[in-house]
Design an enzyme around this catalytic site. Structure first.
Site, PDB file in Angstrom:
ATOM      1  N   ASN A   1     -10.251  -0.399   0.615  1.00  0.00           N
ATOM      2  CA  ASN A   1      -8.791  -0.284   0.558  1.00  0.00           C
ATOM      3  C   ASN A   1      -8.308  -0.827  -0.786  1.00  0.00           C
ATOM      4  O   ASN A   1      -8.411  -2.024  -1.046  1.00  0.00           O
ATOM      5  CB  ASN A   1      -8.197  -1.080   1.725  1.00  0.00           C
ATOM      6  CG  ASN A   1      -6.681  -1.052   1.755  1.00  0.00           C
ATOM      7  OD1 ASN A   1      -6.038  -0.580   0.821  1.00  0.00           O
ATOM      8  ND2 ASN A   1      -6.102  -1.566   2.824  1.00  0.00           N
TER       9      ASN A   1
ATOM     10  N   CYS B   1       0.815  -1.230   0.000  1.00  0.00           N
ATOM     11  CA  CYS B   1       0.000   0.000   0.000  1.00  0.00           C
ATOM     12  C   CYS B   1       0.841   1.270   0.000  1.00  0.00           C
ATOM     13  O   CYS B   1       0.322   2.359  -0.273  1.00  0.00           O
ATOM     14  CB  CYS B   1      -0.940   0.006   1.186  1.00  0.00           C
ATOM     15  SG  CYS B   1      -1.874  -1.510   1.357  1.00  0.00           S
TER      16      CYS B   1
ATOM     17  N   HIS C   1      -3.478   6.998   3.147  1.00  0.00           N
ATOM     18  CA  HIS C   1      -3.855   5.695   2.592  1.00  0.00           C
ATOM     19  C   HIS C   1      -5.212   5.307   3.177  1.00  0.00           C
ATOM     20  O   HIS C   1      -5.430   5.419   4.384  1.00  0.00           O
ATOM     21  CB  HIS C   1      -2.779   4.660   2.947  1.00  0.00           C
ATOM     22  CG  HIS C   1      -3.188   3.261   2.644  1.00  0.00           C
ATOM     23  ND1 HIS C   1      -3.798   2.903   1.467  1.00  0.00           N
ATOM     24  CD2 HIS C   1      -3.083   2.112   3.378  1.00  0.00           C
ATOM     25  CE1 HIS C   1      -4.052   1.613   1.487  1.00  0.00           C
ATOM     26  NE2 HIS C   1      -3.636   1.112   2.627  1.00  0.00           N
TER      27      HIS C   1
END
Ligand code: UT7
Length: 311
Positions: A266, A112, A236
């Site tokens: 996500n 990520c 994020h």
């Protein structure tokens, strides 16, 4: 000259999977998912649409936004943990589809935090005088490595892609500071095994609520700014509670944080560039604004940067 972002773009697949749809698949419920994560829907790519297809759409949009053509690109970096295949790289596939024949290519694996690693890598090539225009893409088809029988993970992830063109900008704009880091000893908290994502959610959560606020503050200080100078935070999009931890540490109001987790879940390396692109296109980020991008991911990895927005 400094280095900054001169164009952004994003793409998400059409199909929407709601929390209510997930109730039919695993033992979960909309209330649990919303209150524990902030997620309401996520977009899932069809069988015929892979990571490179989404990356390509985001790339085309970012190039148009930057007012550049594919032949102007010197380097293409794709951050992904879900490439179409181990090789050729997604960046090579994109180079071919765009017709960016002058560009070198490289995929980056930092989960990520991959987009952050990509932008900072681009900055080094540009400031080293080697390249002018670097296309950085974060793209993921997480649905193909999601274990749809594991309620601990399958409710969290979505598919999509975001892209940015990194280039020289005027001295008083661009990336002011950055931080990249990793802690390989935490690798077992979040990894892929037998083609599926495995995660110790609590471990990752503990790491993230410490790292995201810490890195955000660090890049603000390194840039010589005060927390009050931060106009916008793009964290994020992993869990609203983790994002809130970073926002609270910076002491900025709710309306100054990008929050696309509700719609997209996500999307790993794609989450920061998707959120950035949406906020820029919605007119929320203006010339001269100070923005902070911050991410963390499997590895464990993390990265943050402070940017004075504009060309
Ligand atoms: O990009 C990085 C990727 N990963 C992350 O960012 C993940 C970071 N971690 C998190 O976001 C959170 O830890 C989760 C959202 C994964 C979990 O939230 P939590 O508040 O830490 O819950 P928990 O793991 O402590 O679980 C609490 C309860 C458990 O039940 P018991 O043992 O208390 O009876 C779980 O079994 O919630 C249960 N649970 C669920 N219940 C309904 C776990 N997943 C679900 C679910 N639906 N989907």
């Amino acid at each position: 000259m400094a280095t900054g972002i001169i164009g952004v773009g994003h793409y998400v697949p059409e199909r929407v999977l709601t929390n209510f749809d997930l109730e039919e698949i695993v033992d979960t419920n909309d209330e649990w998912i919303r209150t524990r994560t902030g997620i309401e829907t996520r977009h899932i790519a069809d069988d015929g649409e892979d990571t490179s297809d989404m990356a390509y759409q985001a790339a085309v949009s970012a190039l148009a936004d930057a007012d550049l053509e594919a032949k102007d690109l010197d380097l293409i970096l794709v951050a992904t943990i879900t490439p179409d295949q181990p090789f050729p790289s997604v960046s090579c596939q994109i180079q071919d589809r765009l017709g960016a024949s002058q560009a070198a290519t490289m995929d980056i694996s930092a989960a990520c935090a991959g987009f952050m690693y990509g932008v900072i890598t681009a900055k080094q090539f540009i400031e080293g005088g080697l390249y002018h225009n670097v296309l950085v893409i974060g793209a993921e088809k997480l649905s193909k490595i999601t274990d749809w029988t594991d309620r601990n993970t399958c409710v969290l992830f979505g598919d999509g892609a975001g892209a940015a063109v990194v280039s020289s900008v005027s001295d008083d704009r661009g990336i002011l500071s950055f931080e990249l880091g990793a802690d390989g000893s935490g690798g077992q908290a979040l990894y892929q095994e037998d083609d599926k994502i495995r995660m110790n959610g609590r471990e990752v959560f503990k790491f993230a609520v410490r790292q995201m606020p810490e890195s955000s503050v660090k890049v603000v200080e390194k840039a010589g700014l005060q927390k009050e100078d931060v106009d916008y935070l793009i964290p994020h999009q992993a869990n609203i509670r983790i994002m809130e931890a970073a926002r609270n540490r910076l002491g900025i109001s709710e309306d100054k944080m990008a929050c696309s987790i509700k719609k997209y879940g996500n999307t790993s390396a794609a989450s920061i560039p998707i959120a950035l692109s949406e906020e820029v296109k919605a007119g929320k980020i203006k010339d001269g604004d100070h923005i902070v991008l911050v991410g963390f991911g499997g590895g464990l990895t993390w990265g943050a940067m402070a940017i004075r927005w504009g060309k």
